[in-house]
Design a protein around this motif. Structure first.
Motif, PDB file in Angstrom:
ATOM      1  N   ALA A  17       0.822  -1.208   0.000  1.00  0.00           N
ATOM      2  CA  ALA A  17       0.000   0.000   0.000  1.00  0.00           C
ATOM      3  C   ALA A  17       0.857   1.260   0.000  1.00  0.00           C
ATOM      4  O   ALA A  17       0.487   2.261  -0.601  1.00  0.00           O
TER       5      ALA A  17
ATOM      6  N   VAL B 121       1.515   6.144  -2.253  1.00  0.00           N
ATOM      7  CA  VAL B 121       0.423   5.445  -1.587  1.00  0.00           C
ATOM      8  C   VAL B 121      -0.401   4.777  -2.693  1.00  0.00           C
ATOM      9  O   VAL B 121      -0.995   5.460  -3.530  1.00  0.00           O
TER      10      VAL B 121
ATOM     11  N   GLU C 162      -2.798   2.300  -2.075  1.00  0.00           N
ATOM     12  CA  GLU C 162      -4.119   1.946  -1.553  1.00  0.00           C
ATOM     13  C   GLU C 162      -4.508   3.002  -0.524  1.00  0.00           C
ATOM     14  O   GLU C 162      -3.656   3.487   0.212  1.00  0.00           O
TER      15      GLU C 162
ATOM     16  N   ILE D 203      -5.384   4.838   2.724  1.00  0.00           N
ATOM     17  CA  ILE D 203      -5.015   4.580   4.117  1.00  0.00           C
ATOM     18  C   ILE D 203      -6.069   5.238   4.996  1.00  0.00           C
ATOM     19  O   ILE D 203      -6.258   6.455   4.952  1.00  0.00           O
TER      20      ILE D 203
ATOM     21  N   THR E  78      -5.584   1.086   9.981  1.00  0.00           N
ATOM     22  CA  THR E  78      -4.281   0.712   9.438  1.00  0.00           C
ATOM     23  C   THR E  78      -3.285   0.634  10.592  1.00  0.00           C
ATOM     24  O   THR E  78      -3.274   1.495  11.469  1.00  0.00           O
TER      25      THR E  78
ATOM     26  N   CYS F 256      -4.779  10.755   8.377  1.00  0.00           N
ATOM     27  CA  CYS F 256      -5.771   9.911   7.718  1.00  0.00           C
ATOM     28  C   CYS F 256      -7.081  10.665   7.562  1.00  0.00           C
ATOM     29  O   CYS F 256      -7.362  11.555   8.361  1.00  0.00           O
TER      30      CYS F 256
ATOM     31  N   LYS G 102      -0.494  -3.771   8.052  1.00  0.00           N
ATOM     32  CA  LYS G 102      -1.631  -3.998   7.153  1.00  0.00           C
ATOM     33  C   LYS G 102      -2.512  -2.751   7.144  1.00  0.00           C
ATOM     34  O   LYS G 102      -2.619  -2.041   8.136  1.00  0.00           O
ATOM     35  N   THR G 103      -3.159  -2.535   6.011  1.00  0.00           N
ATOM     36  CA  THR G 103      -4.143  -1.464   5.927  1.00  0.00           C
ATOM     37  C   THR G 103      -5.449  -1.937   6.550  1.00  0.00           C
ATOM     38  O   THR G 103      -5.599  -3.122   6.877  1.00  0.00           O
ATOM     39  N   GLN G 104      -6.382  -1.020   6.650  1.00  0.00           N
ATOM     40  CA  GLN G 104      -7.710  -1.345   7.169  1.00  0.00           C
ATOM     41  C   GLN G 104      -8.401  -2.389   6.291  1.00  0.00           C
ATOM     42  O   GLN G 104      -9.269  -3.105   6.748  1.00  0.00           O
TER      43      GLN G 104
ATOM     44  N   LEU H 220       0.848  -3.191   4.230  1.00  0.00           N
ATOM     45  CA  LEU H 220       1.075  -1.749   4.309  1.00  0.00           C
ATOM     46  C   LEU H 220       2.422  -1.369   3.713  1.00  0.00           C
ATOM     47  O   LEU H 220       2.515  -0.546   2.811  1.00  0.00           O
TER      48      LEU H 220
END
Length: 136
Positions: free
Chosen positions: A18, A45, A47, A49, A53, A86, A117-119, A124
Motif C-alpha cells: 500500500a 500510496v 491503496e 489509508i 491501518t 488519515c 496492514k491497511t484497514q 502496508l
C-alpha cells in the motif's frame, strides 16, 4: 539499499504494498542522541489509508529485541501532529517530520523492522532500517 552516514534503509517487500518508500533522508546525518532529528520521506500510496491501518515495529540491538509493538498509524499521526493524517488517498506524497531523540540512546547499532496492514488487510509496507548511534 540506501546509505546515509550512520544509517541504511531498505524496502524489504515486493514493492506492491500500500505504501512504497522512494526516498528517506535525515538531518543530522548520522542521528545524534539528545538532538532533534528531521526526517524527510517521499513515497507512493497505492491503496487508501484509513483508520484501522497498523504498523508492527520491532527494534533490535544485535539479537536482543528491545521493542516489539503494534501502532495504529492514523492515531499515531494524529497524536504527533504529523504532516500527513488519515484518511490518505492514493498518490505520491512527501513529508518532513522532526522528533527529539532521547539523550539516553547508547552508542550502538540498532535494527528496526516495520511492516503492517491497511484497514482493508492489504500489506502496508516492509522497511528495514539500520541506525548506528556509535558514529556521533
Amino acid at each position: 539499499m540506501q546509505p546515509g552516514s550512520g544509517w541504511i534503509w531498505e524496502v524489504c517487500g515486493s514493492r506492491q504494498e500500500a505504501v512504497v518508500l522512494k526516498e528517506i533522508n535525515v538531518k543530522p546525518d548520522p542521528p545524534v542522541p539528545g538532538q532533534n532529528l528531521t526526517v524527510y520521506a517521499r513515497g507512493i500510496v497505492n491503496e487508501d489509508i484509513e483508520p484501522g491501518t497498523y504498523a508492527d515495529v520491532v527494534v533490535k540491538l544485535g539479537f536482543i529485541r528491545l521493542l516489539s509493538r503494534r501502532f495504529d498509524v492514523c492515531q499515531l499521526a494524529e497524536e504527533n501532529d504529523a504532516e500527513l493524517k488519515c484518511p490518505k488517498k492514493k498518490g505520491e506524497y512527501e513529508i518532513t517530520h522532526t522528533v527529539e531523540l532521547p539523550r539516553e540512546i547508547p552508542p550502538a547499532r540498532f535494527n528496526v523492522h516495520v511492516n503492517g496492514k491497511t484497514q482493508a488487510d492489504v500489506d502496508l509496507m516492509c522497511l528495514d532500517l539500520n541506525i548506528d548511534f556509535g558514529r556521533h
